[in-house]
Design a protein around this motif. Structure first.
Motif, PDB file in Angstrom:
ATOM      1  N   UNK A  81       0.814  -1.218   0.000  1.00  0.00           N
ATOM      2  CA  UNK A  81       0.000   0.000   0.000  1.00  0.00           C
ATOM      3  C   UNK A  81       0.847   1.268   0.000  1.00  0.00           C
ATOM      4  N   UNK A  82       2.094   1.164   0.442  1.00  0.00           N
ATOM      5  CA  UNK A  82       2.959   2.338   0.551  1.00  0.00           C
ATOM      6  C   UNK A  82       4.291   2.048  -0.144  1.00  0.00           C
ATOM      7  N   UNK A  83       4.282   2.004  -1.475  1.00  0.00           N
ATOM      8  CA  UNK A  83       5.491   1.632  -2.228  1.00  0.00           C
ATOM      9  C   UNK A  83       6.669   2.567  -2.002  1.00  0.00           C
ATOM     10  N   UNK A  84       6.409   3.877  -1.855  1.00  0.00           N
ATOM     11  CA  UNK A  84       7.510   4.821  -1.627  1.00  0.00           C
ATOM     12  C   UNK A  84       8.218   4.536  -0.321  1.00  0.00           C
ATOM     13  N   UNK A  85       7.432   4.222   0.711  1.00  0.00           N
ATOM     14  CA  UNK A  85       8.006   3.890   2.012  1.00  0.00           C
ATOM     15  C   UNK A  85       8.889   2.650   1.904  1.00  0.00           C
ATOM     16  N   UNK A  86       8.402   1.632   1.215  1.00  0.00           N
ATOM     17  CA  UNK A  86       9.161   0.389   1.077  1.00  0.00           C
ATOM     18  C   UNK A  86      10.449   0.635   0.298  1.00  0.00           C
ATOM     19  N   UNK A  87      10.359   1.405  -0.795  1.00  0.00           N
ATOM     20  CA  UNK A  87      11.560   1.694  -1.580  1.00  0.00           C
ATOM     21  C   UNK A  87      12.590   2.450  -0.751  1.00  0.00           C
ATOM     22  N   UNK A  88      12.108   3.381   0.079  1.00  0.00           N
ATOM     23  CA  UNK A  88      13.028   4.132   0.957  1.00  0.00           C
ATOM     24  C   UNK A  88      13.685   3.204   1.971  1.00  0.00           C
ATOM     25  N   UNK A  89      12.896   2.299   2.557  1.00  0.00           N
ATOM     26  CA  UNK A  89      13.433   1.350   3.536  1.00  0.00           C
ATOM     27  C   UNK A  89      14.486   0.447   2.909  1.00  0.00           C
ATOM     28  N   UNK A  90      14.192  -0.053   1.711  1.00  0.00           N
ATOM     29  CA  UNK A  90      15.147  -0.913   1.008  1.00  0.00           C
ATOM     30  C   UNK A  90      16.440  -0.152   0.729  1.00  0.00           C
ATOM     31  N   UNK A  91      16.317   1.078   0.247  1.00  0.00           N
ATOM     32  CA  UNK A  91      17.501   1.873  -0.096  1.00  0.00           C
ATOM     33  C   UNK A  91      18.359   2.149   1.142  1.00  0.00           C
ATOM     34  N   UNK A  92      17.722   2.504   2.252  1.00  0.00           N
ATOM     35  CA  UNK A  92      18.479   2.827   3.462  1.00  0.00           C
ATOM     36  C   UNK A  92      19.168   1.593   4.038  1.00  0.00           C
ATOM     37  N   UNK A  93      18.463   0.461   4.048  1.00  0.00           N
ATOM     38  CA  UNK A  93      19.075  -0.758   4.590  1.00  0.00           C
ATOM     39  C   UNK A  93      20.160  -1.298   3.662  1.00  0.00           C
TER      40      UNK A  93
ATOM     41  N   UNK B  27      -2.146  -0.186   9.783  1.00  0.00           N
ATOM     42  CA  UNK B  27      -2.022   1.207  10.203  1.00  0.00           C
ATOM     43  C   UNK B  27      -1.550   2.051   9.027  1.00  0.00           C
ATOM     44  N   UNK B  28      -1.940   3.308   9.047  1.00  0.00           N
ATOM     45  CA  UNK B  28      -1.574   4.247   7.979  1.00  0.00           C
ATOM     46  C   UNK B  28      -0.097   4.618   8.120  1.00  0.00           C
ATOM     47  N   UNK B  29       0.670   4.368   7.065  1.00  0.00           N
ATOM     48  CA  UNK B  29       2.104   4.664   7.095  1.00  0.00           C
ATOM     49  C   UNK B  29       2.500   5.639   5.997  1.00  0.00           C
ATOM     50  N   UNK B  30       1.542   6.444   5.563  1.00  0.00           N
ATOM     51  CA  UNK B  30       1.859   7.431   4.528  1.00  0.00           C
ATOM     52  C   UNK B  30       2.533   8.625   5.184  1.00  0.00           C
ATOM     53  N   UNK B  31       3.827   8.554   5.294  1.00  0.00           N
ATOM     54  CA  UNK B  31       4.606   9.550   6.032  1.00  0.00           C
ATOM     55  C   UNK B  31       4.482  10.938   5.425  1.00  0.00           C
ATOM     56  N   UNK B  32       4.378  11.046   4.109  1.00  0.00           N
ATOM     57  CA  UNK B  32       4.352  12.354   3.458  1.00  0.00           C
ATOM     58  C   UNK B  32       3.088  13.134   3.810  1.00  0.00           C
ATOM     59  N   UNK B  33       1.943  12.442   3.823  1.00  0.00           N
ATOM     60  CA  UNK B  33       0.680  13.109   4.150  1.00  0.00           C
ATOM     61  C   UNK B  33       0.713  13.648   5.571  1.00  0.00           C
ATOM     62  N   UNK B  34       1.178  12.825   6.520  1.00  0.00           N
ATOM     63  CA  UNK B  34       1.202  13.251   7.920  1.00  0.00           C
ATOM     64  C   UNK B  34       2.249  14.325   8.161  1.00  0.00           C
ATOM     65  N   UNK B  35       3.386  14.222   7.498  1.00  0.00           N
ATOM     66  CA  UNK B  35       4.420  15.264   7.639  1.00  0.00           C
ATOM     67  C   UNK B  35       3.915  16.587   7.093  1.00  0.00           C
ATOM     68  N   UNK B  36       3.146  16.538   6.011  1.00  0.00           N
ATOM     69  CA  UNK B  36       2.586  17.751   5.423  1.00  0.00           C
ATOM     70  C   UNK B  36       1.584  18.388   6.377  1.00  0.00           C
ATOM     71  N   UNK B  37       0.780  17.554   7.064  1.00  0.00           N
ATOM     72  CA  UNK B  37      -0.188  18.084   8.031  1.00  0.00           C
ATOM     73  C   UNK B  37       0.528  18.796   9.170  1.00  0.00           C
ATOM     74  N   UNK B  38       1.645  18.194   9.614  1.00  0.00           N
ATOM     75  CA  UNK B  38       2.402  18.810  10.711  1.00  0.00           C
ATOM     76  C   UNK B  38       2.944  20.175  10.292  1.00  0.00           C
ATOM     77  N   UNK B  39       3.481  20.255   9.086  1.00  0.00           N
ATOM     78  CA  UNK B  39       4.017  21.525   8.602  1.00  0.00           C
ATOM     79  C   UNK B  39       2.923  22.573   8.463  1.00  0.00           C
ATOM     80  N   UNK B  40       1.743  22.129   8.012  1.00  0.00           N
ATOM     81  CA  UNK B  40       0.617  23.062   7.850  1.00  0.00           C
ATOM     82  C   UNK B  40       0.186  23.613   9.200  1.00  0.00           C
ATOM     83  N   UNK B  41       0.147  22.709  10.214  1.00  0.00           N
ATOM     84  CA  UNK B  41      -0.245  23.151  11.550  1.00  0.00           C
ATOM     85  C   UNK B  41       0.750  24.127  12.141  1.00  0.00           C
TER      86      UNK B  41
END
Length: 472
Positions: free
Chosen positions: A111-123, A455-469
């Motif tokens: 469901x969160x391909x960007x997250x998985x690609x980031x995890x693979x790249x970092x590891x 659980x929702x792991x879309x980090x970009x959406x939640x990070x954007x909400x934090x910045x907006x707040x």
């Protein structure tokens, strides 16, 4: 010098724990006279006469509920005190070139391909940085991720038509698919490192895994996961998860060091397994083993007498991004543990201590109600019961403090934010977590035990909400 410094830190930590234990025992005592036995007897006869036999039994049962958590508190206490909790740096004992193939396996719905690609790249980058050569990263997914083509990266798509022999579902189904003869490329002597889709390996964890593999004495291993080293989306859930850090360092380490068995259960992430042992145990344990496949797997491995140990070095994960996700995640864990604890295939010889831990968890709402009623209508208690309750409550309380201290960096957060986190952990988080856990229990009891909540792991959406707040 570092060894002496770590021992000093551990000594300070143990002193703090004993001070909190003493405070809880003294402050919760209702003994007002030196004639303790007569006082207890007088108060309890008075309660019996006032509330009747049934009322007294109900009241006394409420008082005793927290004792279900006593074995968990004792094993955690042993883990936090008898073993040094400040081995911050893990040294590599031998060259990583001497290890068999290490398969870093990430299981995801996709469901969160960007997250998985980031995890693979970092590891991948971490392994390369540390000179690890003999490894492969496998991503097992229900939906395509689109990973880059690489000789050390393998994307495994689980066919919709695949059904394990026992009918296992969800993550257990995907993990079992990897073990099929026509899918697996691993030899019996290789090792699998199981990660969630956001789990990040650190230098210490990589060295700890290599040391574990080269030691060769154990079939399974597990280490510590912290939740505040990546981007923190929700400080409430992150601080609530600090207790899990203390559980890793306390309960899980103690049970492995003392018994080499997961007598109180274990977790599915940062789980390292020898391939032949994992194939023998398998994840194919029907619906009862599907909601919490890690607990079911641990019990089955326990039955087969495989040996477990604790792995030095931490990995990083993120806590749920919302309180609702936190509650739903715990709800699934409770329902999954219920199915395992009540499985007729696992005898009480193996699941007794896990069952006690489970029943302690599902009585949290009653313990919370008891605490509230006792504030409104203070009632006397027996001396021995008072001591045991105070011990359990003190250990549970200290676990939040210790876990937070081990998770947070003073230099990264700064004085103000660090102090606020510690203050919240002391005065707010334990009670708030008990409320959230109580809601999870009630939802688990009054809903069907078949949903695997993601659980929702879309980090970009939640990070954007934090910045907006913040007005950024």
């Amino acid at each position: 010098m570092s060894t002496t410094k770590n021992r000093l830190k551990h000594l300070i930590h143990c002193t703090s724990l004993f001070m909190i234990l003493t405070f809880f025992i003294i402050s919760s005592s209702d003994i007002k006279t030196s004639n303790i036995g007569e006082q207890d007897k007088f108060h309890h006869f008075k309660l019996w006469a006032e509330y009747g036999t049934l009322g007294y039994i109900i009241w006394f049962s409420f008082r005793c509920l927290i004792i279900l958590a006593l074995p968990h508190a004792v094993i955690t206490f042993i883990g936090l005190t008898f073993f040094n909790t400040f081995h911050n740096e893990v040294a590599l004992k031998n060259s990583s070139l001497l290890t068999p193939l290490i398969c870093i396996r990430i299981v995801t719905r996709g469901n969160y391909p960007e997250l998985v690609r980031e995890t693979v790249a970092r590891n991948m980058a971490k392994c390369v940085e540390l000179g690890v050569v003999n490894f492969i990263i496998e991503v097992v997914t229900d939906n395509p991720i689109g990973l880059p083509k690489h000789r050390q990266i393998r994307e495994i798509l689980v066919p919709a038509s695949y059904t394990p022999k026992s009918g296992a579902l969800y993550k257990a189904r995907a993990l079992q698919f990897c073990l099929e003869d026509d899918v697996s490329i691993l030899a019996d002597g290789d090792y699998i490192v199981h990660l969630d889709e956001e789990t990040i390996m650190t230098t210490n964890s990589v060295y700890g895994i290599i040391n574990f593999i080269q030691d060769g004495k154990y079939d399974f291993g597990q280490g510590t996961i912290t939740y505040a080293n990546n981007t923190v989306i929700n400080w409430i859930t992150t601080l609530a998860d600090s207790k899990r850090v203390a559980e890793d360092i306390g309960r899980i380490r103690a049970q492995f060091n003392l018994f080499s068995k997961p007598v109180f259960g274990w977790k599915g992430s940062y789980m390292v397994a020898k391939v032949h042992a994992e194939r023998d145990v398998s994840f194919d344990h029907g619906i009862r083993g599907s909601l919490t496949e890690d607990t079911s797997f641990g019990m089955e491995a326990y039955k087969k007498d495989y040996k477990f140990t604790f792995i030095d070095g931490e990995m990083w994960e993120r806590s749920p991004f919302t309180i609702w996700d936190y509650i739903q995640q715990r709800k699934r864990w409770i329902q999954g543990e219920f199915l395992v604890v009540n499985s007729p295939k696992i005898t009480w010889r193996y699941k007794f201590w896990l069952a006690l831990n489970f029943y302690a968890r599902i009585t949290v709402p009653l313990c919370l109600l008891d605490a509230i009623l006792n504030l409104i209508f203070p009632l006397p208690t027996l001396l021995w019961l008072n001591f045991l309750r105070s011990f359990v409550e003190a250990i549970n309380f200290y676990m939040y403090i210790f876990g937070t201290f081990k998770s947070l960096s003073f230099y990264r957060l700064g004085f103000v934010k660090y102090s606020l986190c510690i203050g919240a952990t002391v005065f707010i988080i334990p009670t708030l977590t008990q409320i959230m856990d109580s809601i999870s229990v009630l939802l688990a009891i009054f809903s069907e035990k078949k949903d695997f909540y993601i659980v929702n792991k879309n980090i970009k959406i939640h990070a954007k909400k934090i910045k907006t707040q913040k007005g950024e």
